[in-house]
Design a protein around this motif. Structure first.
Motif, PDB file in Angstrom:
ATOM      1  N   MET A  62       0.825  -1.214   0.000  1.00 37.43           N
ATOM      2  CA  MET A  62       0.000   0.000   0.000  1.00 37.43           C
ATOM      3  C   MET A  62       0.859   1.263   0.000  1.00 37.43           C
ATOM      4  N   GLN A  63       2.022   1.221   0.628  1.00 35.22           N
ATOM      5  CA  GLN A  63       2.933   2.364   0.588  1.00 35.22           C
ATOM      6  C   GLN A  63       3.468   2.557  -0.833  1.00 35.22           C
ATOM      7  N   ALA A  64       3.777   1.447  -1.516  1.00 37.06           N
ATOM      8  CA  ALA A  64       4.217   1.519  -2.914  1.00 37.06           C
ATOM      9  C   ALA A  64       3.095   2.087  -3.788  1.00 37.06           C
ATOM     10  N   VAL A  65       1.872   1.656  -3.548  1.00 38.19           N
ATOM     11  CA  VAL A  65       0.710   2.160  -4.291  1.00 38.19           C
ATOM     12  C   VAL A  65       0.592   3.672  -4.101  1.00 38.19           C
ATOM     13  N   ARG A  66       0.762   4.117  -2.877  1.00 36.94           N
ATOM     14  CA  ARG A  66       0.671   5.559  -2.585  1.00 36.94           C
ATOM     15  C   ARG A  66       1.767   6.330  -3.324  1.00 36.94           C
ATOM     16  N   THR A  67       2.977   5.798  -3.331  1.00 36.04           N
ATOM     17  CA  THR A  67       4.094   6.439  -4.029  1.00 36.04           C
ATOM     18  C   THR A  67       3.796   6.571  -5.518  1.00 36.04           C
ATOM     19  N   VAL A  68       3.312   5.496  -6.120  1.00 39.08           N
ATOM     20  CA  VAL A  68       3.023   5.506  -7.554  1.00 39.08           C
ATOM     21  C   VAL A  68       1.830   6.409  -7.860  1.00 39.08           C
ATOM     22  N   ALA A  69       0.828   6.425  -6.994  1.00 36.25           N
ATOM     23  CA  ALA A  69      -0.331   7.306  -7.210  1.00 36.25           C
ATOM     24  C   ALA A  69       0.109   8.769  -7.229  1.00 36.25           C
ATOM     25  N   ARG A  70       0.985   9.131  -6.332  1.00 34.39           N
ATOM     26  CA  ARG A  70       1.491  10.509  -6.316  1.00 34.39           C
ATOM     27  C   ARG A  70       2.266  10.822  -7.593  1.00 34.39           C
ATOM     28  N   LEU A  71       3.064   9.888  -8.041  1.00 37.43           N
ATOM     29  CA  LEU A  71       3.820  10.057  -9.289  1.00 37.43           C
ATOM     30  C   LEU A  71       2.853  10.260 -10.459  1.00 37.43           C
ATOM     31  N   LEU A  72       1.827   9.417 -10.543  1.00 41.73           N
ATOM     32  CA  LEU A  72       0.854   9.523 -11.642  1.00 41.73           C
ATOM     33  C   LEU A  72       0.125  10.856 -11.618  1.00 41.73           C
ATOM     34  N   LYS A  73      -0.305  11.289 -10.439  1.00 43.01           N
ATOM     35  CA  LYS A  73      -1.037  12.551 -10.335  1.00 43.01           C
ATOM     36  C   LYS A  73      -0.161  13.714 -10.786  1.00 43.01           C
ATOM     37  N   GLU A  74       1.074  13.707 -10.337  1.00 44.99           N
ATOM     38  CA  GLU A  74       2.000  14.782 -10.686  1.00 44.99           C
ATOM     39  C   GLU A  74       2.324  14.797 -12.180  1.00 44.99           C
ATOM     40  N   ARG A  75       2.570  13.638 -12.748  1.00 43.98           N
ATOM     41  CA  ARG A  75       3.073  13.588 -14.125  1.00 43.98           C
ATOM     42  C   ARG A  75       1.994  13.516 -15.193  1.00 43.98           C
ATOM     43  N   THR A  76       0.766  13.138 -14.814  1.00 45.13           N
ATOM     44  CA  THR A  76      -0.312  13.130 -15.813  1.00 45.13           C
ATOM     45  C   THR A  76      -1.175  14.383 -15.711  1.00 45.13           C
ATOM     46  N   GLY A  77      -1.113  15.074 -14.582  1.00 38.47           N
ATOM     47  CA  GLY A  77      -1.941  16.257 -14.396  1.00 38.47           C
ATOM     48  C   GLY A  77      -3.400  15.939 -14.126  1.00 38.47           C
ATOM     49  N   CYS A  78      -3.684  14.702 -13.749  1.00 35.31           N
ATOM     50  CA  CYS A  78      -5.070  14.321 -13.486  1.00 35.31           C
ATOM     51  C   CYS A  78      -5.566  14.951 -12.189  1.00 35.31           C
ATOM     52  N   HIS A  94      -2.225  -7.440  -6.618  1.00 30.90           N
ATOM     53  CA  HIS A  94      -1.961  -6.225  -7.386  1.00 30.90           C
ATOM     54  C   HIS A  94      -3.068  -5.206  -7.199  1.00 30.90           C
ATOM     55  N   VAL A  95      -2.723  -3.959  -7.519  1.00 31.36           N
ATOM     56  CA  VAL A  95      -3.648  -2.843  -7.399  1.00 31.36           C
ATOM     57  C   VAL A  95      -3.617  -2.058  -8.703  1.00 31.36           C
ATOM     58  N   HIS A  96      -4.782  -1.679  -9.192  1.00 31.52           N
ATOM     59  CA  HIS A  96      -4.903  -0.823 -10.368  1.00 31.52           C
ATOM     60  C   HIS A  96      -4.924   0.631  -9.914  1.00 31.52           C
ATOM     61  N   LEU A  97      -4.168   1.484 -10.579  1.00 35.15           N
ATOM     62  CA  LEU A  97      -4.226   2.926 -10.357  1.00 35.15           C
ATOM     63  C   LEU A  97      -4.615   3.582 -11.673  1.00 35.15           C
ATOM     64  N   ILE A  98      -5.696   4.370 -11.637  1.00 35.85           N
ATOM     65  CA  ILE A  98      -6.241   4.954 -12.858  1.00 35.85           C
ATOM     66  C   ILE A  98      -6.305   6.466 -12.714  1.00 35.85           C
ATOM     67  N   PRO A  99      -5.515   7.209 -13.505  1.00 37.90           N
ATOM     68  CA  PRO A  99      -5.619   8.668 -13.487  1.00 37.90           C
ATOM     69  C   PRO A  99      -6.972   9.099 -14.046  1.00 37.90           C
ATOM     70  N   THR A 100      -7.647  10.022 -13.341  1.00 35.18           N
ATOM     71  CA  THR A 100      -8.972  10.466 -13.774  1.00 35.18           C
ATOM     72  C   THR A 100      -9.124  11.974 -13.596  1.00 35.18           C
ATOM     73  N   HIS A 101     -10.096  12.503 -14.323  1.00 37.16           N
ATOM     74  CA  HIS A 101     -10.485  13.908 -14.175  1.00 37.16           C
ATOM     75  C   HIS A 101     -11.901  14.008 -13.617  1.00 37.16           C
ATOM     76  N   SER A 102     -12.685  12.914 -13.747  1.00 37.17           N
ATOM     77  CA  SER A 102     -14.040  12.860 -13.209  1.00 37.17           C
ATOM     78  C   SER A 102     -14.516  11.420 -13.226  1.00 37.17           C
ATOM     79  N   MET A 103     -15.687  11.177 -12.656  1.00 40.22           N
ATOM     80  CA  MET A 103     -16.286   9.836 -12.680  1.00 40.22           C
ATOM     81  C   MET A 103     -16.531   9.358 -14.111  1.00 40.22           C
TER      82      MET A 103
END
Length: 130
Positions: A62-78, A94-103
């Motif tokens: 879960m800590q790795a998931v959090r690290t990657v989620a922050r990376l995705l948010k920063e680099r995709t601008g979602c 495994h965990v899926h992380l999906i950059p989004t702008h809305s539902m």
């Protein structure tokens, strides 16, 4: 030793589009993305069911998931990175992380309204022994 697609990726037998890695975890782009940047975060060690992982391994993942989620948010601008755990498609935690702008960026995931009496009965059953 597991012989599923994720274990084979970890062993280097199948290529992936890696976005992040540490000693115990690997994050790579999903080959069937819901949105651009859809990333899978996996533990490198064997383990099928996420909720059967030992508490320390679960916490580290879960800590790795959090690290990657922050990376995705920063680099995709979602606006948000959505975390999804399905658990059936590949027998490897495994965990899926999906950059989004809305539902609207997600497939339909909401069910239909439930009967309040059925909800009360189910909640009572789930509380038993808790």
């Amino acid at each position: 030793m597991e012989d599923n697609i994720f274990a084979r990726i970890v062993r280097g037998e199948i290529p992936c589009h890696k976005v992040w890695e540490d000693e115990k975890h690997l994050a790579f782009l999903d080959i069937r993305p819901v949105q651009p940047g859809h990333t899978l975060v996996i533990a490198k060690a064997d383990g099928d069911y996420l909720f059967d992982l030992e508490p320390q391994r679960y916490g580290e993942l879960m800590q790795a998931v959090r690290t990657v989620a922050r990376l995705l948010k920063e680099r995709t601008g979602c606006q948000r990175v959505v975390e999804v755990v399905l658990g059936y498609e590949v027998p490897h935690a495994h965990v899926h992380l999906i950059p989004t702008h809305s539902m609207a960026d997600l497939p339909p995931i909401l069910g239909t309204p439930a009967d309040p009496a059925e909800l009360a009965t189910l909640a009572a059953r789930l509380r038993q022994g808790a």
